[in-house]
Design a protein around this motif. Structure first.
Motif, PDB file in Angstrom:
ATOM      1  N   SER A 103      13.243  -2.103  -1.093  1.00 50.24           N
ATOM      2  CA  SER A 103      12.274  -1.446  -0.480  1.00 50.24           C
ATOM      3  C   SER A 103      10.975  -1.730  -0.037  1.00 50.24           C
ATOM      4  CB  SER A 103      12.106  -0.180  -1.393  1.00 50.24           C
ATOM      5  OG  SER A 103      11.694  -0.755  -2.707  1.00 50.24           O
ATOM      6  N   TYR A 104      10.778  -3.020  -0.449  1.00 52.28           N
ATOM      7  CA  TYR A 104       9.657  -3.719   0.153  1.00 52.28           C
ATOM      8  C   TYR A 104      10.159  -4.544   1.646  1.00 52.28           C
ATOM      9  CZ  TYR A 104       6.821  -3.911  -4.101  1.00 52.28           C
ATOM     10  OH  TYR A 104       6.093  -3.591  -5.304  1.00 52.28           O
ATOM     11  N   GLY A 105      11.209  -4.429   2.077  1.00 50.84           N
ATOM     12  CA  GLY A 105      11.652  -4.835   3.371  1.00 50.84           C
ATOM     13  C   GLY A 105      11.530  -6.199   3.499  1.00 50.84           C
ATOM     14  N   ALA A 174      -2.521 -10.844   2.911  1.00 50.31           N
ATOM     15  CA  ALA A 174      -2.397  -9.966   1.662  1.00 50.31           C
ATOM     16  C   ALA A 174      -1.153  -9.030   1.403  1.00 50.31           C
ATOM     17  CB  ALA A 174      -3.655  -8.897   1.746  1.00 50.31           C
ATOM     18  N   ILE A 175      -0.605  -8.559   2.602  1.00 50.76           N
ATOM     19  CA  ILE A 175       0.854  -7.717   2.393  1.00 50.76           C
ATOM     20  C   ILE A 175       1.718  -8.561   1.833  1.00 50.76           C
ATOM     21  CG2 ILE A 175       2.244  -6.277   3.383  1.00 50.76           C
ATOM     22  CD1 ILE A 175       0.076  -5.075   5.163  1.00 50.76           C
ATOM     23  N   ILE A 178       1.023  -9.003  -1.845  1.00 52.69           N
ATOM     24  CA  ILE A 178       1.506  -7.879  -2.575  1.00 52.69           C
ATOM     25  C   ILE A 178       2.835  -7.842  -3.008  1.00 52.69           C
ATOM     26  CG2 ILE A 178       1.644  -5.449  -2.806  1.00 52.69           C
ATOM     27  CD1 ILE A 178      -0.941  -5.475  -1.002  1.00 52.69           C
ATOM     28  N   LYS A 179       3.780  -8.234  -2.053  1.00 53.96           N
ATOM     29  CA  LYS A 179       5.182  -8.041  -2.100  1.00 53.96           C
ATOM     30  C   LYS A 179       5.829  -9.345  -3.154  1.00 53.96           C
ATOM     31  CE  LYS A 179       6.224  -5.994   2.453  1.00 53.96           C
ATOM     32  NZ  LYS A 179       6.674  -6.152   3.650  1.00 53.96           N
TER      33      LYS A 179
ATOM     34  N   ASP B 158      12.641   8.511  -9.054  1.00 59.66           N
ATOM     35  CA  ASP B 158      12.674   6.957  -8.498  1.00 59.66           C
ATOM     36  C   ASP B 158      13.018   6.884  -7.255  1.00 59.66           C
ATOM     37  OD1 ASP B 158      12.880   4.435  -9.926  1.00 59.66           O
ATOM     38  OD2 ASP B 158      14.844   4.315  -9.821  1.00 59.66           O
ATOM     39  N   GLY B 162      10.734   5.007  -4.262  1.00 60.71           N
ATOM     40  CA  GLY B 162      11.396   4.026  -3.405  1.00 60.71           C
ATOM     41  C   GLY B 162      11.146   4.275  -2.027  1.00 60.71           C
ATOM     42  N   ILE B 165       7.245   3.995  -1.209  1.00 59.71           N
ATOM     43  CA  ILE B 165       6.958   2.467  -0.953  1.00 59.71           C
ATOM     44  C   ILE B 165       7.424   1.862   0.252  1.00 59.71           C
ATOM     45  CG2 ILE B 165       7.534   0.121  -2.021  1.00 59.71           C
ATOM     46  CD1 ILE B 165       5.709   1.559  -4.135  1.00 59.71           C
ATOM     47  N   MET B 166       8.638   2.419   0.730  1.00 58.46           N
ATOM     48  CA  MET B 166       9.184   1.770   2.088  1.00 58.46           C
ATOM     49  C   MET B 166       8.200   2.264   3.159  1.00 58.46           C
ATOM     50  SD  MET B 166      13.303   2.290   1.757  1.00 58.46           S
ATOM     51  CE  MET B 166      13.576   1.244   3.300  1.00 58.46           C
ATOM     52  N   PHE B 169       4.703   0.448   3.227  1.00 62.35           N
ATOM     53  CA  PHE B 169       4.736  -0.873   3.599  1.00 62.35           C
ATOM     54  C   PHE B 169       5.014  -0.910   5.279  1.00 62.35           C
ATOM     55  CE2 PHE B 169       5.099  -2.573  -0.720  1.00 62.35           C
ATOM     56  CZ  PHE B 169       4.284  -3.437  -0.604  1.00 62.35           C
ATOM     57  N   LYS B 172       0.710   0.820   6.544  1.00 69.20           N
ATOM     58  CA  LYS B 172      -0.683   0.905   5.909  1.00 69.20           C
ATOM     59  C   LYS B 172      -1.120  -0.431   6.205  1.00 69.20           C
ATOM     60  CE  LYS B 172      -0.073   5.315   5.209  1.00 69.20           C
ATOM     61  NZ  LYS B 172      -0.885   6.530   5.474  1.00 69.20           N
ATOM     62  N   ASP B 173      -2.640  -0.511   5.974  1.00 67.38           N
ATOM     63  CA  ASP B 173      -3.107  -1.768   5.694  1.00 67.38           C
ATOM     64  C   ASP B 173      -3.101  -2.030   4.255  1.00 67.38           C
ATOM     65  OD1 ASP B 173      -6.419  -0.989   4.563  1.00 67.38           O
ATOM     66  OD2 ASP B 173      -4.900   0.593   5.082  1.00 67.38           O
ATOM     67  N   ALA B 174      -3.574  -3.124   3.871  1.00 69.88           N
ATOM     68  CA  ALA B 174      -3.353  -4.024   2.525  1.00 69.88           C
ATOM     69  C   ALA B 174      -4.089  -3.124   1.460  1.00 69.88           C
ATOM     70  CB  ALA B 174      -3.535  -5.287   2.646  1.00 69.88           C
ATOM     71  N   ILE B 177      -2.262   0.088   0.618  1.00 71.94           N
ATOM     72  CA  ILE B 177      -0.779  -0.077   0.172  1.00 71.94           C
ATOM     73  C   ILE B 177      -1.458  -0.434  -1.344  1.00 71.94           C
ATOM     74  CG2 ILE B 177       0.810  -1.958  -0.252  1.00 71.94           C
ATOM     75  CD1 ILE B 177       0.790  -2.082   2.848  1.00 71.94           C
ATOM     76  N   ILE B 178      -2.363  -1.168  -1.804  1.00 78.00           N
ATOM     77  CA  ILE B 178      -2.715  -1.711  -3.117  1.00 78.00           C
ATOM     78  C   ILE B 178      -2.878  -0.052  -3.872  1.00 78.00           C
ATOM     79  CG2 ILE B 178      -4.362  -2.659  -4.599  1.00 78.00           C
ATOM     80  CD1 ILE B 178      -4.786  -4.815  -2.359  1.00 78.00           C
ATOM     81  N   LYS B 179      -3.757   0.557  -3.225  1.00 82.53           N
ATOM     82  CA  LYS B 179      -4.074   2.001  -3.930  1.00 82.53           C
ATOM     83  C   LYS B 179      -2.779   2.811  -4.016  1.00 82.53           C
ATOM     84  CE  LYS B 179      -9.077   2.076  -1.911  1.00 82.53           C
ATOM     85  NZ  LYS B 179      -9.737   2.690  -1.082  1.00 82.53           N
ATOM     86  N   LYS B 181       0.259   2.246  -3.947  1.00 82.95           N
ATOM     87  CA  LYS B 181       1.411   1.858  -4.651  1.00 82.95           C
ATOM     88  C   LYS B 181       1.090   2.001  -6.154  1.00 82.95           C
ATOM     89  CE  LYS B 181       2.258  -2.704  -4.973  1.00 82.95           C
ATOM     90  NZ  LYS B 181       2.781  -2.925  -6.280  1.00 82.95           N
ATOM     91  N   ASP B 182      -0.023   1.719  -6.648  1.00 87.18           N
ATOM     92  CA  ASP B 182      -0.472   1.795  -8.010  1.00 87.18           C
ATOM     93  C   ASP B 182      -0.243   3.406  -8.366  1.00 87.18           C
ATOM     94  OD1 ASP B 182      -1.212  -0.612  -8.654  1.00 87.18           O
ATOM     95  OD2 ASP B 182      -3.177  -0.213  -8.930  1.00 87.18           O
ATOM     96  N   GLU B 185       3.503   4.497  -8.362  1.00 87.62           N
ATOM     97  CA  GLU B 185       3.933   3.744  -9.639  1.00 87.62           C
ATOM     98  C   GLU B 185       3.777   4.270 -10.957  1.00 87.62           C
ATOM     99  OE1 GLU B 185       4.830  -0.778  -7.625  1.00 87.62           O
ATOM    100  OE2 GLU B 185       3.055  -0.413  -9.163  1.00 87.62           O
TER     101      GLU B 185
ATOM    102  N   PHE C 169     -13.449  -1.940  -4.680  1.00 93.74           N
ATOM    103  CA  PHE C 169     -12.852  -1.388  -3.611  1.00 93.74           C
ATOM    104  C   PHE C 169     -13.816  -1.168  -2.397  1.00 93.74           C
ATOM    105  CE2 PHE C 169      -8.880  -0.477  -6.060  1.00 93.74           C
ATOM    106  CZ  PHE C 169      -7.937  -0.858  -5.056  1.00 93.74           C
ATOM    107  N   ALA C 174      -9.112  -7.447   0.991  1.00 95.62           N
ATOM    108  CA  ALA C 174      -7.794  -7.154  -0.007  1.00 95.62           C
ATOM    109  C   ALA C 174      -7.361  -8.150  -0.913  1.00 95.62           C
ATOM    110  CB  ALA C 174      -6.454  -6.867   1.146  1.00 95.62           C
ATOM    111  N   LYS C 181      -8.623  -7.158  -9.562  1.00 94.60           N
ATOM    112  CA  LYS C 181      -7.984  -6.044 -10.213  1.00 94.60           C
ATOM    113  C   LYS C 181      -7.005  -6.336 -11.348  1.00 94.60           C
ATOM    114  CE  LYS C 181      -5.103  -3.133  -8.246  1.00 94.60           C
ATOM    115  NZ  LYS C 181      -4.107  -2.349  -9.163  1.00 94.60           N
TER     116      LYS C 181
END
Lengths: 209, 209, 209
Positions: A103-105, A174-175, A178-179, B158, B162, B165-166, B169, B172-174, B177-179, B181-182, B185, C169, C174, C181
């Motif tokens: 899913s992270y590609g 950064a991306i 993360i992955k 789940d 998935g 998350i796909m 990525f 979006k910008d990093a 993504i950080i925000k 994704k947390d 999850e 933030f 990033a 974090k």
């Protein structure tokens, strides 16, 4: 019917289920190594890992059902439950990392992933042997040896992770960080879970020898 | 006083506390759904969720105190302790995600968050019914049905995770993504904790039927 | 030899091991505070923290071995095992954060890190006193007071984390966010683990008084 004949079939059921579970974990680790070494047909390979994860859930469920139905168990109920749940955790991390890479590609794998996957594979092979060993604990020293080896492998995985993390922060965007960080950390977590299983097995060996 | 009269009031105390805890978890899930559907007055809504989390801590504490004072318990002490702690974990994840959305300075919510929050809500409603069911386990099948439904909802969550998350990525910008994704999850982790509760309830139903 | 003489030395062995473990956790927290306050010779300081983490593993292993060999234990086996494992978790988070700061290539620490490290230090000092208190539980109220203080410190740490996250933030890039974090969250997790230990100690105090 003597008490022995009445007890033994249920003991056998537990040990058979644990052997099957350990075998499933080894099969998943084998798939994982192939997955990171030959990173192609990713979706299909993920599906295969997920199938093993489901099989693991089924076996775990059977172990708990067996536990709930059985009065006299070959190990303490708490030991059975800890061992079942710890083995299932390894499988969850193997599956989780594979699904995450999909899913992270991720488009390619790297040396750190291969090293970590191989450390997982080596660990679960030791675990499989130790699990077989609890069926009739004649020689707790043999189980203990396997567990020490799993601990040694976990320490190596911890080092591989540390270096992999240092590397990504030096060179990547950064991306990508993360992955890769998530993937490395989850692979290393699988070896932590192997250590948990080894600790449970080690306790069982000492207590029942 | 017969032993029955002596035992029953304490049984009632446990089941009342578990009902209250399940009700608190449902109330928190309701707030969470409103929170992600109507993302306004964020600070005040966070405060309300936090209040429920504190109430949950109090109830959990009361369950443990009751457990430490009681010799004959309606369920195994370990079952009581596992159930209490697993229910509290759901509440912690609901609260944690709400606080996280506030401190991450999220300005709007999205479909994935709404879907995940609703899956949590559906799961805890099933859990509330199953918790009520352990008061007098006449029909373990009914509890089992609730638990199977919670497992089904967790699998959906789940999948939602998935795909979410796909998506992030891809576009979006990093920092986003950080925000996100947390948050995704942690919402999905709440459904994992619902599954843990369902597994405990299922074990209780089998063992005591 | 009367049963009392036979039992007492083993009780002493458990309590000595727990005192040694609590002392090791305090030593690690002291190193951590120095680490974040005087962020120099980072590699060497990491090595010292790691040494304490290994010592903690050894002591934990000895507690489990003692537990597996002993029939009559001063506390329930499950309490011993929960306490040992919860103390070890604090140590793992202290060590893990230090190693992480090294492998992330952090060049300077900040106020939030110092505050969190000091909250860990205050918590483990309370824990050390409460651990000493279980050797002869004359006054469970004294243990309870320590545990309430650990819970209070954990709430403060939770607030420090929330504000630290809000700050990063607002202002950082990033990659810095990813690093800080993780470090803040792991420091706060150490205080969560202190709370777990306090809960175990509180249960023990109530049950054995």
């Amino acid at each position: 019917m003597g008490i022995k004949e009445w007890v033994v079939p249920q003991d056998k059921a537990f040990f058979d289920l644990f052997d099957e579970m350990a075998g499933t974990v080894v099969a998943a680790a084998d798939l994982l190594v192939d997955f990171v070494e030959n990173f192609e047909n990713v979706k299909e390979k993920c599906r295969q890992v997920k199938q093993l994860e489901h099989r693991g859930d089924d076996i775990t469920h059977q172990i708990y059902e067996q536990l709930n139905r059985t009065f006299i168990t070959p190990l303490e109920p708490e030991e059975i439950s800890r061992l079942a749940s710890a083995l299932d955790d390894i499988l969850d991390y193997i599956d989780g990392t594979a699904q995450q890479m999909y899913s992270y590609g991720i488009t390619e794998t790297d040396d750190s992933m291969v090293q970590l996957a191989k450390l997982i594979q080596l660990s679960v092979v030791e675990i499989e042997k130790a699990v077989t060993g609890i069926r009739s604990i004649k020689d707790p020293g043999l189980i203990e040896e396997r567990c020490i080896e799993v601990n040694r492998l976990e320490n190596i995985a911890d080092n591989v992770l540390g270096h992999a993390i240092m590397d990504i922060f030096k060179t990547k965007d950064a991306i990508t960080i993360i992955k890769l960080k998530d993937i490395y950390e989850n692979l290393e977590m699988a070896t932590d879970k192997c250590e948990d299983v080894a600790n449970v097995l080690s306790d069982i060996a000492i207590r029942h020898s």
